[in-house]
Design a protein around this motif. Structure first.
Motif, PDB file in Angstrom:
ATOM      1  N   ALA A   1      15.826 -16.193  65.158  1.00  0.00           N
ATOM      2  CA  ALA A   1      14.697 -15.750  65.432  1.00  0.00           C
ATOM      3  C   ALA A   1      14.801 -14.224  65.702  1.00  0.00           C
ATOM      4  N   ARG A   2      15.808 -13.804  66.230  1.00  0.00           N
ATOM      5  CA  ARG A   2      15.980 -12.218  66.385  1.00  0.00           C
ATOM      6  C   ARG A   2      16.364 -11.443  64.999  1.00  0.00           C
ATOM      7  N   ILE A   3      17.204 -12.366  64.078  1.00  0.00           N
ATOM      8  CA  ILE A   3      17.278 -11.629  62.780  1.00  0.00           C
ATOM      9  C   ILE A   3      15.810 -11.649  62.071  1.00  0.00           C
TER      10      ILE A   3
ATOM     11  N   GLU B   1       9.368 -21.287  59.588  1.00  0.00           N
ATOM     12  CA  GLU B   1       9.215 -22.518  59.369  1.00  0.00           C
ATOM     13  C   GLU B   1      10.821 -23.240  59.470  1.00  0.00           C
ATOM     14  N   ALA B   2      11.475 -22.637  58.867  1.00  0.00           N
ATOM     15  CA  ALA B   2      12.920 -23.070  58.832  1.00  0.00           C
ATOM     16  C   ALA B   2      13.414 -23.001  60.399  1.00  0.00           C
ATOM     17  N   ILE B   3      13.384 -21.831  61.135  1.00  0.00           N
ATOM     18  CA  ILE B   3      13.588 -21.787  62.652  1.00  0.00           C
ATOM     19  C   ILE B   3      12.950 -23.114  63.183  1.00  0.00           C
TER      20      ILE B   3
ATOM     21  N   GLU C   1      13.487 -24.056  50.226  1.00  0.00           N
ATOM     22  CA  GLU C   1      12.877 -24.012  49.019  1.00  0.00           C
ATOM     23  C   GLU C   1      11.574 -23.423  48.582  1.00  0.00           C
ATOM     24  N   ARG C   2      10.742 -23.462  49.461  1.00  0.00           N
ATOM     25  CA  ARG C   2       9.357 -22.712  49.550  1.00  0.00           C
ATOM     26  C   ARG C   2       9.854 -21.266  49.696  1.00  0.00           C
ATOM     27  N   ASP C   3      10.568 -20.866  50.429  1.00  0.00           N
ATOM     28  CA  ASP C   3      11.103 -19.676  50.775  1.00  0.00           C
ATOM     29  C   ASP C   3      11.562 -18.841  49.520  1.00  0.00           C
ATOM     30  N   ILE C   4      12.279 -19.671  48.653  1.00  0.00           N
ATOM     31  CA  ILE C   4      13.083 -19.173  47.326  1.00  0.00           C
ATOM     32  C   ILE C   4      11.972 -18.929  46.471  1.00  0.00           C
TER      33      ILE C   4
ATOM     34  N   LEU D   1      13.677 -28.578  65.759  1.00  0.00           N
ATOM     35  CA  LEU D   1      13.378 -29.949  65.680  1.00  0.00           C
ATOM     36  C   LEU D   1      14.343 -31.122  65.266  1.00  0.00           C
ATOM     37  N   GLY D   2      15.441 -30.394  64.669  1.00  0.00           N
ATOM     38  CA  GLY D   2      16.583 -30.971  63.997  1.00  0.00           C
ATOM     39  C   GLY D   2      16.137 -31.923  62.596  1.00  0.00           C
ATOM     40  N   ASP D   3      15.170 -31.301  61.971  1.00  0.00           N
ATOM     41  CA  ASP D   3      14.311 -31.867  61.106  1.00  0.00           C
ATOM     42  C   ASP D   3      14.823 -31.463  59.609  1.00  0.00           C
ATOM     43  N   ALA D   4      15.905 -32.237  58.881  1.00  0.00           N
ATOM     44  CA  ALA D   4      16.489 -31.893  57.971  1.00  0.00           C
ATOM     45  C   ALA D   4      15.764 -31.470  56.582  1.00  0.00           C
ATOM     46  N   GLU D   5      14.682 -32.586  56.390  1.00  0.00           N
ATOM     47  CA  GLU D   5      13.744 -32.492  55.404  1.00  0.00           C
ATOM     48  C   GLU D   5      13.018 -31.230  55.531  1.00  0.00           C
ATOM     49  N   GLY D   6      12.369 -31.095  56.949  1.00  0.00           N
ATOM     50  CA  GLY D   6      11.496 -29.776  56.947  1.00  0.00           C
ATOM     51  C   GLY D   6      12.165 -28.317  56.599  1.00  0.00           C
TER      52      GLY D   6
END
Length: 243
Positions: free
Chosen positions: A116-118, A187-189, A205-208, A194-199
């Motif tokens: 989050a700081r980055i 969204e990645a953070i 992927e969307r970021d890329i 949440l420990g959500d691997a699929e999220g």
């Protein structure tokens, strides 16, 4: 066999070569090498303040990763980006990076605050228009995640891909500006917390695709700018990369 008087011993050579590799990698990742612009080995050595020998060894390492081309006349350049090359690099990122992020998730329990700081620093660079700071912090964000996977195979592949596309993206950002850049870092953070691997996989992927994909294609598909109206990023100066 003893080293010649004018040659450094092997440990010193290795340390110097690794320092040169790190400096050139940083210049590639922040776009201080312009695609298609050639430099000489001696000129690069002079910029780095070292002899040509460790530069020659470093260039051999980076050319094997397809990050640099050594031309028949001995000059060194970043490969010119083509639509086909760009699409392959984009496809490689989409295949490798979301998977690597998901692998890293079990080791990211304490990383959300740091990420989050980055990301805050990235937002500041977008507002200020500091492209080099943006590229450095964006790389830091992604690889803080990827290195947590502990991968000995996939991580080096991703590192090589970044070295190949970053100089072109610096040209893209110089043309479109930073105000249009969006990412999926928050969204990645959130997925990490949440420990959500699929999220997390989907956010990367969307970021890329939203970042490199849409913006890169918008430049590749645009008609070439008229001569005289185009400003290229500055030539590499690894001793002062933030200037």
């Amino acid at each position: 066999m003893n080293a010649k008087p004018d040659e450094p011993d092997l440990p010193t050579r290795v340390v110097t070569r690794d320092r040169v590799v790190a400096a050139v990698e940083d210049a590639l990742l922040t776009g201080q090498f312009v695609p298609g612009h050639a430099v000489t080995l001696r000129g690069l050595a002079a910029q780095l303040g070292v002899s040509p020998m460790p530069v020659r060894e470093a260039i051999r390492v980076l050319s094997s990763a397809n990050a640099l081309d050594v031309m028949p006349n001995g000059r060194i350049r970043v490969p010119t980006m083509t639509r086909r090359r760009f699409d392959e690099l984009l496809h490689a990122r989409v295949l490798l990076e979301p998977h690597l992020a998901a692998l890293a998730l079990p080791n990211l329990n304490a990383a959300a605050g740091e990420l989050a700081r980055i990301d805050d620093a990235i937002d500041e660079s977008l507002v200020s228009g500091d492209v080099i700071a943006y590229m450095r912090r964006n790389h830091e964000f992604h690889f803080r995640i990827y290195r947590a996977a502990g991968s000995e195979i996939i991580l080096p592949l991703v590192e090589h891909v970044w070295l190949q596309f970053a100089p072109f993206m610096r040209t893209v950002y110089g043309r479109v500006g930073t105000s249009v850049l969006e990412d999926q870092h928050k969204e990645a953070i959130a997925a990490i917390r949440l420990g959500d691997a699929e999220g997390l996989r989907q956010a990367i992927e969307r970021d890329i695709l939203d970042g490199m994909g849409l913006i890169g294609h918008s430049v590749l598909d645009a008609p070439p700018p008229e001569s005289g109206g185009r400003r290229e990023p500055p030539q590499m100066d690894p001793r002062s990369p933030d200037e």
